[in-house]
Design a protein around this motif. Sequence first.
Motif, PDB file in Angstrom:
ATOM      1  N   ALA A 149       0.804  -1.223   0.000  1.00 18.48           N
ATOM      2  CA  ALA A 149       0.000   0.000   0.000  1.00 18.48           C
ATOM      3  C   ALA A 149       0.837   1.274   0.000  1.00 18.48           C
ATOM      4  O   ALA A 149       0.626   2.175  -0.826  1.00 18.48           O
ATOM      5  N   HIS A 150       1.778   1.390   0.918  1.00 19.01           N
ATOM      6  CA  HIS A 150       2.491   2.659   1.088  1.00 19.01           C
ATOM      7  C   HIS A 150       3.429   2.972  -0.071  1.00 19.01           C
ATOM      8  O   HIS A 150       3.565   4.139  -0.457  1.00 19.01           O
ATOM      9  N   GLY A 183      -9.210  -9.393   0.433  1.00 18.96           N
ATOM     10  CA  GLY A 183     -10.432  -9.525   1.199  1.00 18.96           C
ATOM     11  C   GLY A 183     -10.261  -9.527   2.701  1.00 18.96           C
ATOM     12  O   GLY A 183     -11.250  -9.381   3.432  1.00 18.96           O
ATOM     13  N   ASP A 184      -9.040  -9.658   3.202  1.00 17.23           N
ATOM     14  CA  ASP A 184      -8.819  -9.597   4.645  1.00 17.23           C
ATOM     15  C   ASP A 184      -8.901  -8.173   5.185  1.00 17.23           C
ATOM     16  O   ASP A 184      -9.011  -7.967   6.401  1.00 17.23           O
ATOM     17  N   GLY A 185      -8.829  -7.168   4.305  1.00 19.72           N
ATOM     18  CA  GLY A 185      -8.970  -5.778   4.724  1.00 19.72           C
ATOM     19  C   GLY A 185      -7.686  -5.066   5.084  1.00 19.72           C
ATOM     20  O   GLY A 185      -7.697  -3.855   5.342  1.00 19.72           O
ATOM     21  N   GLY A 186      -6.561  -5.773   5.093  1.00 23.80           N
ATOM     22  CA  GLY A 186      -5.308  -5.153   5.514  1.00 23.80           C
ATOM     23  C   GLY A 186      -4.802  -4.077   4.581  1.00 23.80           C
ATOM     24  O   GLY A 186      -4.310  -3.034   5.029  1.00 23.80           O
ATOM     25  N   VAL A 187      -4.910  -4.298   3.275  1.00 23.69           N
ATOM     26  CA  VAL A 187      -4.487  -3.267   2.322  1.00 23.69           C
ATOM     27  C   VAL A 187      -5.417  -2.075   2.406  1.00 23.69           C
ATOM     28  O   VAL A 187      -4.975  -0.912   2.396  1.00 23.69           O
ATOM     29  N   GLY A 238      -9.316   7.148 -16.620  1.00 23.17           N
ATOM     30  CA  GLY A 238      -8.792   8.141 -15.696  1.00 23.17           C
ATOM     31  C   GLY A 238      -9.521   8.219 -14.369  1.00 23.17           C
ATOM     32  O   GLY A 238      -9.447   9.244 -13.688  1.00 23.17           O
ATOM     33  N   SER A 239     -10.204   7.151 -13.976  1.00 28.64           N
ATOM     34  CA  SER A 239     -11.018   7.214 -12.756  1.00 28.64           C
ATOM     35  C   SER A 239     -10.242   6.868 -11.489  1.00 28.64           C
ATOM     36  O   SER A 239     -10.758   7.091 -10.387  1.00 28.64           O
ATOM     37  N   TYR A 240      -9.029   6.334 -11.616  1.00 29.20           N
ATOM     38  CA  TYR A 240      -8.215   6.005 -10.443  1.00 29.20           C
ATOM     39  C   TYR A 240      -6.784   6.501 -10.638  1.00 29.20           C
ATOM     40  O   TYR A 240      -6.291   6.610 -11.771  1.00 29.20           O
ATOM     41  N   ASP A 241      -6.116   6.753  -9.512  1.00 28.84           N
ATOM     42  CA  ASP A 241      -4.711   7.160  -9.536  1.00 28.84           C
ATOM     43  C   ASP A 241      -3.766   5.974  -9.325  1.00 28.84           C
ATOM     44  O   ASP A 241      -2.654   5.956  -9.865  1.00 28.84           O
ATOM     45  N   VAL A 242      -4.182   5.016  -8.502  1.00 22.71           N
ATOM     46  CA  VAL A 242      -3.365   3.853  -8.181  1.00 22.71           C
ATOM     47  C   VAL A 242      -4.257   2.616  -8.148  1.00 22.71           C
ATOM     48  O   VAL A 242      -5.383   2.673  -7.643  1.00 22.71           O
ATOM     49  N   VAL A 243      -3.747   1.514  -8.690  1.00 21.62           N
ATOM     50  CA  VAL A 243      -4.406   0.203  -8.592  1.00 21.62           C
ATOM     51  C   VAL A 243      -3.482  -0.729  -7.819  1.00 21.62           C
ATOM     52  O   VAL A 243      -2.293  -0.848  -8.139  1.00 21.62           O
TER      53      VAL A 243
END
Length: 289
Positions: free
Chosen positions: A68-69, A87-91, A151-156
């Motif tokens: 993530a970071h 799906g664990d939510g950590g990211v 152009g709808s997201y900055d990062v995937v």
Amino acid sequence: MTSGDWVNETLYAEWGQRFLVKRELARVKSEFQDILVFESHGHGRVMMLDGVVQITEADEFVYQEMLAHVPLLAHGAARRVLIIGAGDGGVLKRVLQHRTVEHATMVEIDGEVIRLAKEHLPGIGGDAWTDPRARVIVGDGIDHVRQAEPGSYDVVIVDSTDPIGVGEVLFTDEFYANCARLLTDRGLVVNQCGVPFMQADELRETSQRRAKAFPDVFAYVAAVPTYVGGFMTLGWAAKDADCRRVPVEEIRRRADVAGVLETTRYWTPEVHHAAFELPPYISMHLPRG
């Protein structure tokens, strides 16, 4: 499965690891995969999918922080983030630690993974599930990237299983082409590419596919103890190569602005920078140029 039993990981046919079970918490066969959650003696609670370790409470912070970071701080102005899988939510939790992020959409195909993580691994996702900036979709990530506006997201961020079974479609030419389309001009995508000492083909083949859609393709590393075999590689594909070359002090400044400097146990600005310095046995599998 009872206390005192051993669970063997089945990722590799001739080599692996095992866990001594304290107690079984859940065993579910979902529409997509076999899910096992148990409490271990040395690594806290563990989730396995189809016999392969996905996450343990003891070392999840390493993988989640680096996944993530690194992309968010390398980009420097990411406001809209798409997470596929995880799906664990950590990211999701780590993405939302960035106060500069306005919207984070998570698309997980298996709702049972989310349900079991909330029930048995609540500390991993934490308050991310109820953060008003988060949108959690139980659905197909492939369809989502097909239908997303340009152009709808900055990062995937792609946190998937290996390219077999349910995760296979997240490593195709079409998927990366759609990621490039839905990203903004300085957008980038990161994804797990396996442990190259054991899974070199995965890094090489996915890097070649990403190179068809992005001008800057590379990888960076994280040492996650339960992803056995040495460094885990995280694939990198960016529209702007300068995102990979941000100086340490600028990364530190961005982290301070984002509010994540005091939250990490593995990631630091120095680790961020050094993670792109690859040993030859890893870099040899990346596209030249």
